[in-house]
Design a protein around this motif. Structure first.
Motif, PDB file in Angstrom:
ATOM      1  N   PHE A   1      -0.732  -9.729  -2.499  1.00  0.00           N
ATOM      2  CA  PHE A   1       0.279 -10.630  -3.059  1.00  0.00           C
ATOM      3  C   PHE A   1       0.311 -11.910  -2.236  1.00  0.00           C
ATOM      4  CE2 PHE A   1       2.676  -8.687   0.345  1.00  0.00           C
ATOM      5  CZ  PHE A   1       3.544  -9.687   0.782  1.00  0.00           C
ATOM      6  N   TRP A   2       0.718 -12.965  -2.907  1.00  0.00           N
ATOM      7  CA  TRP A   2       0.972 -14.261  -2.274  1.00  0.00           C
ATOM      8  C   TRP A   2       2.299 -14.755  -2.822  1.00  0.00           C
ATOM      9  CZ3 TRP A   2      -3.455 -12.750  -4.635  1.00  0.00           C
ATOM     10  CH2 TRP A   2      -4.630 -12.708  -3.875  1.00  0.00           C
ATOM     11  N   ARG A   3       3.136 -15.288  -1.965  1.00  0.00           N
ATOM     12  CA  ARG A   3       4.402 -15.863  -2.423  1.00  0.00           C
ATOM     13  C   ARG A   3       4.620 -17.176  -1.672  1.00  0.00           C
ATOM     14  NH1 ARG A   3       9.192 -14.110  -5.825  1.00  0.00           N
ATOM     15  NH2 ARG A   3      10.196 -16.138  -5.894  1.00  0.00           N
ATOM     16  N   ILE A   4       4.479 -18.293  -2.386  1.00  0.00           N
ATOM     17  CA  ILE A   4       4.705 -19.592  -1.765  1.00  0.00           C
ATOM     18  C   ILE A   4       6.212 -19.786  -1.597  1.00  0.00           C
ATOM     19  CG2 ILE A   4       4.429 -22.090  -2.002  1.00  0.00           C
ATOM     20  CD1 ILE A   4       1.916 -21.609  -3.600  1.00  0.00           C
ATOM     21  N   LEU A   5       6.627 -20.008  -0.347  1.00  0.00           N
ATOM     22  CA  LEU A   5       8.033 -20.183  -0.030  1.00  0.00           C
ATOM     23  C   LEU A   5       8.199 -21.313   0.974  1.00  0.00           C
ATOM     24  CD1 LEU A   5       9.092 -16.432   0.406  1.00  0.00           C
ATOM     25  CD2 LEU A   5       9.825 -17.956  -1.439  1.00  0.00           C
ATOM     26  N   PRO A   6       9.351 -21.975   0.960  1.00  0.00           N
ATOM     27  CA  PRO A   6       9.621 -22.986   1.983  1.00  0.00           C
ATOM     28  C   PRO A   6       9.985 -22.308   3.299  1.00  0.00           C
ATOM     29  CG  PRO A   6      11.509 -22.756   0.544  1.00  0.00           C
ATOM     30  CD  PRO A   6      10.436 -21.869  -0.018  1.00  0.00           C
ATOM     31  N   PRO A   7      10.014 -23.039   4.402  1.00  0.00           N
ATOM     32  CA  PRO A   7      10.409 -22.440   5.678  1.00  0.00           C
ATOM     33  C   PRO A   7      11.827 -21.889   5.623  1.00  0.00           C
ATOM     34  CG  PRO A   7       9.428 -24.611   6.000  1.00  0.00           C
ATOM     35  CD  PRO A   7       9.652 -24.460   4.532  1.00  0.00           C
ATOM     36  N   GLY A   8      12.063 -20.787   6.333  1.00  0.00           N
ATOM     37  CA  GLY A   8      13.402 -20.207   6.387  1.00  0.00           C
ATOM     38  C   GLY A   8      13.361 -18.696   6.431  1.00  0.00           C
ATOM     39  N   ASN A   9      14.535 -18.099   6.418  1.00  0.00           N
ATOM     40  CA  ASN A   9      14.676 -16.645   6.422  1.00  0.00           C
ATOM     41  C   ASN A   9      14.908 -16.149   5.003  1.00  0.00           C
ATOM     42  OD1 ASN A   9      14.574 -16.291   9.338  1.00  0.00           O
ATOM     43  ND2 ASN A   9      16.584 -17.276   9.384  1.00  0.00           N
ATOM     44  N   PHE A  10      14.175 -15.121   4.616  1.00  0.00           N
ATOM     45  CA  PHE A  10      14.273 -14.600   3.255  1.00  0.00           C
ATOM     46  C   PHE A  10      14.416 -13.081   3.282  1.00  0.00           C
ATOM     47  CE2 PHE A  10      12.310 -18.674   2.738  1.00  0.00           C
ATOM     48  CZ  PHE A  10      12.780 -19.146   1.531  1.00  0.00           C
ATOM     49  N   THR A  11      15.151 -12.588   2.291  1.00  0.00           N
ATOM     50  CA  THR A  11      15.230 -11.154   2.056  1.00  0.00           C
ATOM     51  C   THR A  11      14.456 -10.851   0.785  1.00  0.00           C
ATOM     52  OG1 THR A  11      17.414 -11.024   3.089  1.00  0.00           O
ATOM     53  CG2 THR A  11      16.753  -9.193   1.676  1.00  0.00           C
ATOM     54  N   LEU A  12      13.464  -9.965   0.897  1.00  0.00           N
ATOM     55  CA  LEU A  12      12.602  -9.630  -0.229  1.00  0.00           C
ATOM     56  C   LEU A  12      12.844  -8.195  -0.671  1.00  0.00           C
ATOM     57  CD1 LEU A  12       9.190 -11.095   1.034  1.00  0.00           C
ATOM     58  CD2 LEU A  12      11.011 -12.293  -0.205  1.00  0.00           C
ATOM     59  N   ARG A  13      12.695  -7.973  -1.963  1.00  0.00           N
ATOM     60  CA  ARG A  13      12.730  -6.615  -2.520  1.00  0.00           C
ATOM     61  C   ARG A  13      11.349  -6.290  -3.063  1.00  0.00           C
ATOM     62  NH1 ARG A  13      16.913  -6.098  -6.958  1.00  0.00           N
ATOM     63  NH2 ARG A  13      15.384  -7.342  -8.107  1.00  0.00           N
ATOM     64  N   VAL A  14      10.822  -5.136  -2.679  1.00  0.00           N
ATOM     65  CA  VAL A  14       9.488  -4.720  -3.115  1.00  0.00           C
ATOM     66  C   VAL A  14       9.633  -3.425  -3.901  1.00  0.00           C
ATOM     67  CG1 VAL A  14       7.123  -4.236  -2.389  1.00  0.00           C
ATOM     68  CG2 VAL A  14       8.569  -5.747  -0.989  1.00  0.00           C
ATOM     69  N   THR A  15       9.193  -3.449  -5.153  1.00  0.00           N
ATOM     70  CA  THR A  15       9.328  -2.277  -6.023  1.00  0.00           C
ATOM     71  C   THR A  15       7.992  -1.977  -6.699  1.00  0.00           C
ATOM     72  OG1 THR A  15       9.990  -3.617  -7.937  1.00  0.00           O
ATOM     73  CG2 THR A  15      11.746  -2.805  -6.512  1.00  0.00           C
ATOM     74  N   ALA A  16       7.806  -0.736  -7.062  1.00  0.00           N
ATOM     75  CA  ALA A  16       6.631  -0.319  -7.834  1.00  0.00           C
ATOM     76  C   ALA A  16       6.970   0.996  -8.520  1.00  0.00           C
ATOM     77  CB  ALA A  16       5.401  -0.159  -6.940  1.00  0.00           C
ATOM     78  N   ALA A  17       6.439   1.199  -9.699  1.00  0.00           N
ATOM     79  CA  ALA A  17       6.698   2.429 -10.451  1.00  0.00           C
ATOM     80  C   ALA A  17       6.237   3.636  -9.645  1.00  0.00           C
ATOM     81  CB  ALA A  17       5.970   2.382 -11.794  1.00  0.00           C
TER      82      ALA A  17
ATOM     83  N   ILE B   1       0.831  -1.208   0.000  1.00  0.00           N
ATOM     84  CA  ILE B   1       0.000   0.000   0.000  1.00  0.00           C
ATOM     85  C   ILE B   1       0.865   1.257   0.000  1.00  0.00           C
ATOM     86  CG2 ILE B   1      -1.979  -1.066   1.128  1.00  0.00           C
ATOM     87  CD1 ILE B   1      -1.024   0.106   3.748  1.00  0.00           C
ATOM     88  N   ASN B   2       0.267   2.337  -0.464  1.00  0.00           N
ATOM     89  CA  ASN B   2       0.891   3.650  -0.463  1.00  0.00           C
ATOM     90  C   ASN B   2       1.006   4.148   0.977  1.00  0.00           C
ATOM     91  OD1 ASN B   2       1.109   6.586  -0.515  1.00  0.00           O
ATOM     92  ND2 ASN B   2       0.636   6.464  -2.707  1.00  0.00           N
ATOM     93  N   ALA B   3       2.235   4.488   1.415  1.00  0.00           N
ATOM     94  CA  ALA B   3       2.455   4.884   2.800  1.00  0.00           C
ATOM     95  C   ALA B   3       1.737   6.187   3.156  1.00  0.00           C
ATOM     96  CB  ALA B   3       3.959   5.048   3.063  1.00  0.00           C
ATOM     97  N   LEU B   4       1.456   7.024   2.161  1.00  0.00           N
ATOM     98  CA  LEU B   4       0.810   8.301   2.445  1.00  0.00           C
ATOM     99  C   LEU B   4      -0.706   8.229   2.354  1.00  0.00           C
ATOM    100  CD1 LEU B   4       3.181  10.818   0.595  1.00  0.00           C
ATOM    101  CD2 LEU B   4       3.182  10.142   3.010  1.00  0.00           C
ATOM    102  N   THR B   5      -1.204   7.609   1.292  1.00  0.00           N
ATOM    103  CA  THR B   5      -2.655   7.620   1.068  1.00  0.00           C
ATOM    104  C   THR B   5      -3.354   6.374   1.587  1.00  0.00           C
ATOM    105  OG1 THR B   5      -2.501   6.547  -1.099  1.00  0.00           O
ATOM    106  CG2 THR B   5      -2.262   8.954  -1.045  1.00  0.00           C
ATOM    107  N   ARG B   6      -2.568   5.342   1.925  1.00  0.00           N
ATOM    108  CA  ARG B   6      -3.096   4.045   2.364  1.00  0.00           C
ATOM    109  C   ARG B   6      -3.874   3.338   1.262  1.00  0.00           C
ATOM    110  NH1 ARG B   6       0.060   2.999   6.236  1.00  0.00           N
ATOM    111  NH2 ARG B   6      -1.365   1.370   6.978  1.00  0.00           N
ATOM    112  N   GLU B   7      -3.651   3.723   0.020  1.00  0.00           N
ATOM    113  CA  GLU B   7      -4.310   3.069  -1.103  1.00  0.00           C
ATOM    114  C   GLU B   7      -3.488   1.876  -1.583  1.00  0.00           C
ATOM    115  OE1 GLU B   7      -4.554   6.251  -3.866  1.00  0.00           O
ATOM    116  OE2 GLU B   7      -6.461   7.016  -3.087  1.00  0.00           O
ATOM    117  N   PRO B   8      -4.159   0.859  -2.130  1.00  0.00           N
ATOM    118  CA  PRO B   8      -3.423  -0.304  -2.619  1.00  0.00           C
ATOM    119  C   PRO B   8      -2.574   0.044  -3.841  1.00  0.00           C
ATOM    120  CG  PRO B   8      -5.719  -0.448  -3.268  1.00  0.00           C
ATOM    121  CD  PRO B   8      -5.618   0.723  -2.330  1.00  0.00           C
ATOM    122  N   ILE B   9      -1.454  -0.641  -3.985  1.00  0.00           N
ATOM    123  CA  ILE B   9      -0.565  -0.429  -5.126  1.00  0.00           C
ATOM    124  C   ILE B   9      -0.668  -1.631  -6.053  1.00  0.00           C
ATOM    125  CG2 ILE B   9       1.808  -0.073  -5.881  1.00  0.00           C
ATOM    126  CD1 ILE B   9       2.379   1.187  -3.154  1.00  0.00           C
TER     127      ILE B   9
END
Length: 460
Positions: free
Chosen positions: A397-413, A358-366
């Motif tokens: 969003f949904w991301r099927i992942l196995p158990p463990g620690n993950f580093t994710l990158r989240v981007t949007a125009a 979501i948009n941190a300012l407007t709280r609208e979905p991205i």
């Protein structure tokens, strides 16, 4: 006394429930009839619909949906699909899915809490037959003596594997893997997700077109399609990188694909043993009944790879038996073999992580934000860039992942990129996917984020 009476009444009511399902090879009209019966018996949790295209010979491509709110995509409720009978002569999957629909309805009506919870938290789509014309041809060739004799005298006659135009539907999808490799040659930083731009590049079959539109219009998270002639759970990639006939070709999601394949194979009484169907390449003993598709044999233009590169969905191909068209007398036993794998695999749509961006300012979905894995469990450090998942218009969003620690990158125009660390716990049906809502700051934005909560009342 009253409590005892109520318990007796509940038990009596449940015992009166009986399914009228008969194990047999249902013809195409009987498939529709059975699905209609199931729909009418479970009106509150089902919807019966067909895709926007018919088969070559005008037969509908029918789907039954199970959901706590049929016909509606509810926020953060994952979408799941099963497809069978893509090759018309591979009939076991068709009967398994028909029985699965009957079982879901019956168990729900009988008050089974696990079935009720699965249906309430998941939108499940079941298509017993993608190739009804092929089924007709295969059945005629198998049971019609004159056609059977003709088959052996005229080798060009279809046995029903292909559709009515003689096209193998599992070779008819756009070759997105070739497109992926062309992009990566130009730039190793190319995004390798959602590669289908609507252009098929050539004429394709109506059944294929129907599935393409279905796959790209619903935010499926997990799916499987059922074939016959072997006993193995097959995962992407199906096509080789260099055009060779057989070469191990992993995808960025190799680790989770292997885990998902094992869910099906390990719950099947024979599949996990690596049973061979008599072909040299069918030895899956060392892998526990699972295989990378291209390591077995290459398939170009297959539905499995198309799902993976055109949408968010992870798709597996399940080969459910050595005999493509088993005798009707064996169907009940095959159902018992596959009942647990079918159910357990569906549950895995709730594995991993989900949330809103979501948009941190407007709280609208991205919409169309990208969630990529930068690092994590073994199997995600491949040479290919990660295959990102993207958010829906609701910001989900949904991301099927196995158990463990993950580093994710989240981007949007138009937004600042965020790097986050997440912990994926062991899968648990009651807990489901870990919830992680992510806010992104608009670029060049000033001020503080507005107070509020992640929206959960969107309708689609």
């Amino acid at each position: 006394m009253l409590t005892h009476l109520l318990v007796v009444l509940v038990i009596s009511a449940a015992s009166c429930l009986q399914s009228s399902f008969v194990f047999k090879h249902h013809d195409n009209s009987e498939v529709v009839k059975e699905l209609t019966r199931i729909h009418h018996e479970c009106l509150s949790i089902t919807r019966l619909y067909d895709l926007n295209h018919t088969s070559v010979r005008g037969q509908p491509l029918v789907v039954i949906e199970f959901s706590g709110n049929p016909g509606v995509h509810e926020p953060l409720e994952p979408e799941f699909k099963y497809v069978a009978n893509m090759h018309g002569d591979e009939t076991l999957g068709r009967e398994l899915l028909l029985k699965l629909a009957d079982e879901l309805c019956y168990s729900f009506r009988a008050g089974d809490p696990e079935t009720a919870r699965l249906i309430d938290t998941t939108r499940i789509h079941i298509m017993p037959s993608m190739n009804p014309d092929g089924w007709d041809a295969a059945t005629k060739a198998k049971f019609d003596v004159s056609s059977y004799l003709t088959y052996f005298t005229q080798l060009t006659q279809s046995t029903g594997r292909e559709n009515a135009h003689g096209v193998d539907l599992n070779r008819d999808f756009p070759d997105l893997q070739r497109k992926m490799h062309l992009m990566l040659r130009r730039s190793k930083d190319s995004a390798i997700h959602h590669l289908f731009d609507g252009d098929t590049g050539r004429a394709i079959q109506p059944e294929t077109q129907a599935l393409i539109e279905w796959i790209t219009s619903i935010p499926f998270v997990l799916s499987a399609n059922f074939h016959g002639g072997a006993l193995v759970a097959n995962y992407p990639f199906d096509d080789t990188n260099d055009g060779s006939r057989r070469q191990y070709t992993p995808s960025p999601d190799e680790a989770v694909f292997q885990q998902l394949a094992r869910v099906y194979a390990d719950n099947h009484p024979q599949m996990h043993l690596g049973v061979s169907c008599g072909f040299v390449s069918d030895n899956f003993t060392s892998t526990g009944g699972i295989t990378n598709g291209a390591a077995w044999y290459k398939v170009t233009g297959g539905m499995q790879d198309f799902n993976y590169l055109a949408s968010n969905s992870l798709d597996l191909t399940i080969e459910v038996g050595c005999e493509k068209y088993p005798p009707a007398s064996e169907l009940a036993e095959e159902w018992e073999n596959n009942k647990s794998p079918l159910m357990e695999f569906m549950w895995r749509v709730h594995q991993g992580i989900k949330g809103f961006v979501i948009n941190a300012l407007t709280r609208e979905p991205i919409n169309e934000a990208e969630i990529s894995v930068l690092s994590g469990s073994e199997g995600y450090d491949l040479k290919l860039p990660d295959r990102a998942v993207t958010t829906t218009k609701l910001g989900e969003f949904w991301r099927i992942l196995p158990p463990g620690n993950f580093t994710l990158r989240v981007t949007a125009a138009g937004y600042e990129t965020r790097i986050i660390k997440v912990r994926i716990p062991e899968f648990d049906k009651q807990r489901g996917a870990a919830r992680e809502d992510i806010t992104l700051q608009p670029k060049s934005a000033t001020g503080s984020p507005k107070p509020g909560v992640v929206p959960t009342d969107f309708s689609q």
